[in-house]
Motif scaffolding. Sequence first.
Motif, PDB file in Angstrom:
ATOM      1  N   ASP A 161       1.706  15.048 -39.583  1.00 40.57           N
ATOM      2  CA  ASP A 161       1.609  16.497 -39.743  1.00 40.57           C
ATOM      3  C   ASP A 161       2.621  17.224 -38.874  1.00 40.57           C
ATOM      4  OD1 ASP A 161      -1.788  15.994 -38.844  1.00 40.57           O
ATOM      5  OD2 ASP A 161      -0.024  15.798 -37.539  1.00 40.57           O
ATOM      6  N   ASP A 218       4.819  11.441 -45.531  1.00 42.33           N
ATOM      7  CA  ASP A 218       3.470  11.254 -46.079  1.00 42.33           C
ATOM      8  C   ASP A 218       2.394  11.126 -45.011  1.00 42.33           C
ATOM      9  OD1 ASP A 218       4.706  11.157 -48.458  1.00 42.33           O
ATOM     10  OD2 ASP A 218       4.393   9.002 -48.806  1.00 42.33           O
ATOM     11  N   CYS A 219       2.745  10.550 -43.854  1.00 45.55           N
ATOM     12  CA  CYS A 219       1.697  10.200 -42.892  1.00 45.55           C
ATOM     13  C   CYS A 219       1.535  11.226 -41.777  1.00 45.55           C
ATOM     14  CB  CYS A 219       1.988   8.842 -42.247  1.00 45.55           C
ATOM     15  SG  CYS A 219       1.939   7.487 -43.427  1.00 45.55           S
ATOM     16  N   GLU A 228      -5.335   9.363 -42.388  1.00 45.34           N
ATOM     17  CA  GLU A 228      -6.339  10.122 -43.141  1.00 45.34           C
ATOM     18  C   GLU A 228      -7.701  10.118 -42.461  1.00 45.34           C
ATOM     19  OE1 GLU A 228      -5.921   8.453 -47.039  1.00 45.34           O
ATOM     20  OE2 GLU A 228      -4.106   9.653 -47.421  1.00 45.34           O
ATOM     21  N   GLU A 229      -7.986   9.045 -41.693  1.00 45.88           N
ATOM     22  CA  GLU A 229      -9.292   9.053 -41.016  1.00 45.88           C
ATOM     23  C   GLU A 229      -9.226   9.763 -39.662  1.00 45.88           C
ATOM     24  OE1 GLU A 229     -10.144   4.773 -40.942  1.00 45.88           O
ATOM     25  OE2 GLU A 229      -9.970   4.865 -38.765  1.00 45.88           O
ATOM     26  N   ARG A 234      -1.190   4.995 -43.435  1.00 51.76           N
ATOM     27  CA  ARG A 234      -1.604   6.243 -44.083  1.00 51.76           C
ATOM     28  C   ARG A 234      -3.129   6.385 -44.035  1.00 51.76           C
ATOM     29  NH1 ARG A 234       0.055   5.774 -49.339  1.00 51.76           N
ATOM     30  NH2 ARG A 234       2.200   6.063 -48.693  1.00 51.76           N
ATOM     31  N   ALA A 235      -3.842   5.271 -44.250  1.00 53.56           N
ATOM     32  CA  ALA A 235      -5.317   5.325 -44.197  1.00 53.56           C
ATOM     33  C   ALA A 235      -5.783   5.707 -42.786  1.00 53.56           C
ATOM     34  CB  ALA A 235      -5.898   3.974 -44.612  1.00 53.56           C
TER      35      ALA A 235
END
Length: 257
Positions: free
Chosen positions: A220, A217-218, A200-201, A196-197
């Motif tokens: 798009d 969650d991860c 997000e980056e 997930r991190a």
Amino acid sequence: MPDPTPVLEIRDLHKAYGSLEVLKGVDLSARQGQVISLIGSSGSGKSTLLRCCNLLEDSQAGDVVFEGDPVRWRGEGLGRHPADPRQVVRIRTNLSMVFQQFNLWSHLTVLQNVMEAPVQVLGREPAEVEAKARDYLDKVGIGDKADRWPSELSGGQQQRAAIARALCMEPRALLFDEPTSALDPELEQEVVRVIRALAEEGRTMLLVTHDMNMARDCSDHVIFLHKGKIEEEGAPAALFGQPKSERLRGFLSATAA
Ligand SMILES: Nc1ncnc2c1ncn2[C@@H]1O[C@H](COP(=O)(O)OP(=O)(O)OP(=O)(O)O)[C@@H](O)[C@H]1O
Ligand SMILES: [Mg+2]
């Protein structure tokens, strides 16, 4: 402005093992920073599609396009293979894969595992690679395990070492094939947090997973594969919230915990 050329495009890809047709015309496009999850029943072709993307598997028809550059083929049908070995190396080293079973070298320390490909395959300077490798191990939360053997790590730590190894290649995209399936639930969450991190980056990622929470969650964009074809795709909220196809509805109700 971000480069509009997709990092990876798959166009009308067909793949068979002998007479078994596994991919029956699949299209996919991953823009810079996009995270695409691939979901579907066992045998639907998810791993095969991932392996065709980085040319670990041949395909018989359709295109694989890396940063706007289509793979050049020679031969036809089951005899179709990439024509340019340098192009294969460029694509493989830029689409780093993380496997379900980690695949760390047991005779190398964690740090040596992470450094191996950048030094041996890319010919990078060992001292420079070591500094980066330590940074990536810190990033996935196991900087203190650098000098251990893989067998001294838990499954979740080994998978995070495998993710650090993929990152150390500084690839254009990461390909994950069920990265959490071999792990106990509590170790699974450490790996999900790292993925997930990375999402997000803004890393470009293709993620094959049976974990619908992670897909939601991860990513798009989510692609539901059914028997070698894309049955439905879309944003996670729409795909999980209002699935259109009967097959996807059936799959989601069968996988709900
Ligand atoms: N090397 C191979 N030789 C022959 N058939 C294969 C090979 N690899 C996969 N297959 C077949 O291709 C089909 C798709 O397999 P694939 O591994 O892509 O499915 P998957 O969606 O990843 O499934 P799972 O969720 O179980 O990992 C299956 O019918 C499988 O048996
Ligand atoms: Mg698979």
